[in-house]
Design a protein around this motif. Sequence first.
Motif, PDB file in Angstrom:
ATOM      1  N   GLN A 209      -7.648  14.290   2.285  1.00  0.00           N
ATOM      2  CA  GLN A 209      -8.409  13.330   1.494  1.00  0.00           C
ATOM      3  C   GLN A 209      -9.667  13.926   0.852  1.00  0.00           C
ATOM      4  OE1 GLN A 209      -7.356  10.271   0.611  1.00  0.00           O
ATOM      5  NE2 GLN A 209      -5.523  11.164   1.526  1.00  0.00           N
ATOM      6  N   ARG A 213     -10.261  14.110  -3.177  1.00  0.00           N
ATOM      7  CA  ARG A 213     -11.364  13.489  -3.923  1.00  0.00           C
ATOM      8  C   ARG A 213     -12.111  14.527  -4.758  1.00  0.00           C
ATOM      9  NH1 ARG A 213     -13.372   8.232  -1.541  1.00  0.00           N
ATOM     10  NH2 ARG A 213     -15.239   8.802  -2.682  1.00  0.00           N
ATOM     11  N   SER A 234      -1.226   5.334  -9.010  1.00  0.00           N
ATOM     12  CA  SER A 234      -1.373   4.289  -8.006  1.00  0.00           C
ATOM     13  C   SER A 234      -2.173   3.173  -8.625  1.00  0.00           C
ATOM     14  CB  SER A 234      -2.110   4.829  -6.795  1.00  0.00           C
ATOM     15  OG  SER A 234      -3.478   4.884  -7.099  1.00  0.00           O
ATOM     16  N   ARG A 235      -2.778   2.379  -7.790  1.00  0.00           N
ATOM     17  CA  ARG A 235      -3.335   1.164  -8.344  1.00  0.00           C
ATOM     18  C   ARG A 235      -4.576   1.371  -9.194  1.00  0.00           C
ATOM     19  NH1 ARG A 235      -6.276  -2.581  -3.892  1.00  0.00           N
ATOM     20  NH2 ARG A 235      -6.790  -0.964  -2.422  1.00  0.00           N
ATOM     21  N   THR A 236      -5.242   2.479  -9.075  1.00  0.00           N
ATOM     22  CA  THR A 236      -6.373   2.652  -9.965  1.00  0.00           C
ATOM     23  C   THR A 236      -5.939   3.117 -11.343  1.00  0.00           C
ATOM     24  OG1 THR A 236      -6.616   4.787  -8.975  1.00  0.00           O
ATOM     25  CG2 THR A 236      -8.255   3.132  -8.358  1.00  0.00           C
TER      26      THR A 236
ATOM     27  N   LEU B 450      -5.485  -5.579   3.680  1.00  0.00           N
ATOM     28  CA  LEU B 450      -5.643  -4.425   2.794  1.00  0.00           C
ATOM     29  C   LEU B 450      -4.407  -3.533   2.842  1.00  0.00           C
ATOM     30  CD1 LEU B 450      -7.873  -3.138   0.970  1.00  0.00           C
ATOM     31  CD2 LEU B 450      -8.277  -1.605   2.878  1.00  0.00           C
ATOM     32  N   GLU B 454      -1.706  -2.511   0.097  1.00  0.00           N
ATOM     33  CA  GLU B 454      -1.417  -1.125  -0.255  1.00  0.00           C
ATOM     34  C   GLU B 454       0.068  -0.834  -0.242  1.00  0.00           C
ATOM     35  OE1 GLU B 454      -3.760   1.173   2.367  1.00  0.00           O
ATOM     36  OE2 GLU B 454      -5.550   0.731   1.197  1.00  0.00           O
ATOM     37  N   VAL B 457       1.605  -2.175  -3.272  1.00  0.00           N
ATOM     38  CA  VAL B 457       1.335  -1.315  -4.416  1.00  0.00           C
ATOM     39  C   VAL B 457       2.206  -0.062  -4.323  1.00  0.00           C
ATOM     40  CG1 VAL B 457      -0.377   0.117  -5.583  1.00  0.00           C
ATOM     41  CG2 VAL B 457      -1.006  -2.135  -4.714  1.00  0.00           C
ATOM     42  N   THR B 470      -5.316   5.057  -1.980  1.00  0.00           N
ATOM     43  CA  THR B 470      -6.217   3.932  -1.753  1.00  0.00           C
ATOM     44  C   THR B 470      -7.033   4.175  -0.492  1.00  0.00           C
ATOM     45  OG1 THR B 470      -4.300   2.851  -0.870  1.00  0.00           O
ATOM     46  CG2 THR B 470      -5.080   2.084  -2.994  1.00  0.00           C
ATOM     47  N   PHE B 473      -9.948   5.987  -1.458  1.00  0.00           N
ATOM     48  CA  PHE B 473     -10.971   5.225  -2.131  1.00  0.00           C
ATOM     49  C   PHE B 473     -11.646   4.216  -1.220  1.00  0.00           C
ATOM     50  CE2 PHE B 473      -8.642   6.616  -5.957  1.00  0.00           C
ATOM     51  CZ  PHE B 473      -9.687   7.352  -6.453  1.00  0.00           C
TER      52      PHE B 473
END
Lengths: 477, 616
Positions: A209, A213, A234-236, B450, B454, B457, B470, B473
């Motif tokens: 991770q 980032r 993905s969702r962003t 959450l 996810e 998604v 995710t 983030f």
Amino acid sequence: MMKSKADEEDFWNSSKCKPFTFDDEDDEFSKLKESKQTVKNIRPLVDEDEDEDDVEKISWSGEPVGSISWSVRETAASSQRTEREPAFPKINTDTPAISRSLSGYSLSALFKGGTAQSDSSVRLYAPELRKPKSEYKDIVSDWSPEHTVQRMQQGKVVHLEKFRSLQDKLLLLDFAVSAHDGNVITAVLIYLKRTLSKEVLFRELESRQTALRHFIHYLTETRDQRLLLELLRSRTSPLLQYKEHLSIADENKRRDFLKSCLSLPFSPEDSAHVQDHYTLLERQIIIEATDRHAERGGKVEIFQKFPRRASILNMPLITTLYYCCFYHYHESEGTYSSPLNIRQTFRISDKQYFVTALAARAKLKAWSDVDALFTSRNWLGFTRKKSPLSFQRVVDILHRNSAPTQVLQEYVGLVDDSDLRISLAQKHKCHDIVINTYRDLKDRQLLLGYLSKVERGSAEAGKINQLLSNQQIRWRN
Amino acid sequence: MAHSARRDSPELPDFSMLKRLVKDQLIYLLEQLPGKKDLFIEADLMSPLDRIANVSILKQHEVDKLYKVEYKPVMSTSEQLCFLIRPRIQTVKWICDVVNADKTAGKCRRYKLIFTPQKFYACEAVLEEEGIFGDVSTDEWTFNLLPLDEDILSLELPEFFQDYFLAGDQRWVRTAGTALHLLHSLYGPFSKVYGIGRCSKMVYELWREQVEEGEQKAHQAEIGKVFLIDRDVDFVTPLCSQVVYEGLVDDIFRIKCGCVEFGPDVTSSDKSVKVMLNSQDKVFNEIRNEHFSNVFGFLSQKARNLQTAYDKRRGMDIKQIKAFVSEELKGLKQEHRQLSLHIGASESIMKKKTKQDFQELLKTEHSLLEGFEIRECISFIEEHMNRQVSMIESLRLLCLLSITENGLLPKDYRSLKAQYLQSYGVDHLFTFVSLRQLGLLVEQQPGDTLTVMESKVGKLVNDKTAGKLTDAFSSLAKKSNFRALSRKLSLVPKSDEEYDLRVPRDMAYIFSGAYIPLSCKLIEQVLERDSWTGLEEVTRLLNGHEFAAAGSSGADLSEKNDAQRIILVMFLGGCTFSEISALRFLGRERGYRFIVVTTAITNSSRLLEALLDNHV
């Protein structure tokens, strides 16, 4: 970063040797440049040759043989290290532990990484003066990932191209991450980006991770939109794609782009927002065209009286509503620019609508419209003033739009709380309300005090004096 | 204004040495490019540079013309170009363009890039990619600590906040460690280090490594203890309206690098003036930590005193007047100037604040901190947004609401977000993503919805990375637990008691007696206990990452040693002037002196504006 031996040489030449060109004439400098270029051109040859040479110069312990300066420094450094107890304990920083037993690995690393620097250690002499302290100590032959990361942290030259197997690359990355140094993490990632296929790199980043980032941030900064979108499937990412509309200046193209965004997999909530955005821009384009035409035509009074200061394109919804309340207030619900139509289309709440319409009509000093906003009839047909907003706030909005005292007075009088009413009345000089409230409170002292705040000889002063001399009132004080 | 309980506060170390060091290094670097040269300076380095050097120093070292980096083609005709820049890819790309344009035009110049505080590999990679690696020389100017005042040191890296907390990029972590190491080697050895937060831990580690690598010269310590704290440990404090004078001045006029520009409304002339705000300004020094309500009284008292001092000259004979002019007049004149500026500033502040219903705004904030009448607060915020009052202010209130309430109910979240977007534009969808990432504005999550979300998604796009991503983030977004923390640490004093702001009884005075800043309260508690023992519940609510490490070698721990009462507090991600005021108060009460090291001075607007720009 990748630096082969020749690279390194031109590194020294280019930056590190500068101080020693102090007295050089310019032509000498260009000579230097020339030779640097020459060196650059012969890099591949040099690389291969030296690799072999150097292996022979390395001892089993990984030290380049025959460099006195190096060994002096190295000894000093290592003895220092062992003598001193660490003053502060190490704390656990929550990074995945990396197995430090790299047996077999480190041995081969001696050979693999052994382009050691018998030469450069000599070269080091000269530029030494101006090198940061950290570079003094050693010329290293230990090319373990750990050591490489350490050297990178100190800004020293490293040879990343020695890390060729996936395992080696990932070890390097993991050590970089565990060293907490973002600069080094990014450096390693740049190398991995260059030497790994993106499928492999993305796969490996999944479970890392921190590195991920850093990579995202790096791609963002270098504006590598294509790779970024691929990485962020993905969702962003619908948002990221949607974001591109910001770079489209032409409103029609922007509208079309927004339309194409509608099918992206947004969350249901965001999807509604994007839909609204599209609908709004579509409408703004129509309104803008019509109004610009009307304004130029010079026949519509309101545009003559209050010329538009800016185009309505790309303004927020509430601003658009305000605009329409300002220029198109009385239009029938059927038109695109009718405030009521906008209210309906975008599901604008009573409060939002009310606040905006109030501000717009007050700005135009259309007090009858303002009045009408509050008026509601009950079933008996009586009218009364109602507001989804506290009357205190209403007064504030009117005041901001420089409403005259008579208008303010009406709404100040509708404030329920008497203390608040008085303070508002005083603030806005609605003397009648203050006086009447004091009268109702039968507070002679306050009334007397207020006399000093109104103009002498004014109607208000007369009214106060009249009240004060009124024998019928039974004052409390 | 005296409220010191203990008057024996130890002397602060002298930080002017830091300035001297960086100045010398800069001169040295300029000398590496002998001959006339033009200097291009990154915009946000101008003010810090001003604190260190001036034009004449630059001229002495053959800097011909000065330019600001503006990403435009270079007009300079100089043979040598020197660039003083932050290690930013955008800037380096621009320089590459400049160099490549010169190459195409057949112009031959020498170029030098001075990165400060350090260069990054990513920047060098750009040089390499653009084919100019080797055509330019690079250097580092380790300008990583700027003394803003006798007790404030700044890294002047506002981007630390968004880079680390928002993007998760650790590029500046080592910079912070290096700054700490510099302080340690000049003013240490430190006897103890406490900290809380992930970044604090990393900074500690990177610093410790540097300590072990280098050699520590034994000298008398001037700083005893160190406290490291991550900004995300306490977001509530920087989001509150500041009401202490210095904080207010920052909120309204924006103090930049210890300097503020007062416009015509303050100077009551047609000119603006730039004023340094620090302890050298005697008037400012006395009011900077005061609650605004005390400032007027103080200033008028001061004005009267000044009048008396001027009046003294009446009835003086020639000799006395001579003495008066040579000894006192200059000081009086200066005081007069300072006084009139601060009176002007106070007036201007009053005007601005009454115009925007400040009182009501504060009332809402205090209700949020207390957890009282939340519905009223929400409707206040709604009206604020509906009226399109300041977009930052609305966002600030929304965040304060979310943090103090441990997230918004889904219904409220949706409605407030929609209203925000309607008032300020749908583009702010990105702002909301950033705010969620930071945990500043979130929906309450019943249980683990959450993860359900996810996986949905994940299925939707059929990509394994989705879930992981995710995670990446949301990893920094965490529960605030503010209410529980507030109870545990008694952050909100009982509202039924009268709070005399002139005689503050605790740090809550910086927020009108309504709230003790969490960050400062933690520092107080840890120093009091000399450890985290007894604060286990608190640290659990703060998501852990606390540490305390005792130093050993060479540190003199005896209580008699004054240095042990000098505490260095390092804020990673910025701190506010209100927090500094609170620490100064704590220092006076307990006989400590605090030195604040921060990545930058922040306030609610800067904090939130950083998120507006950063759309991922």
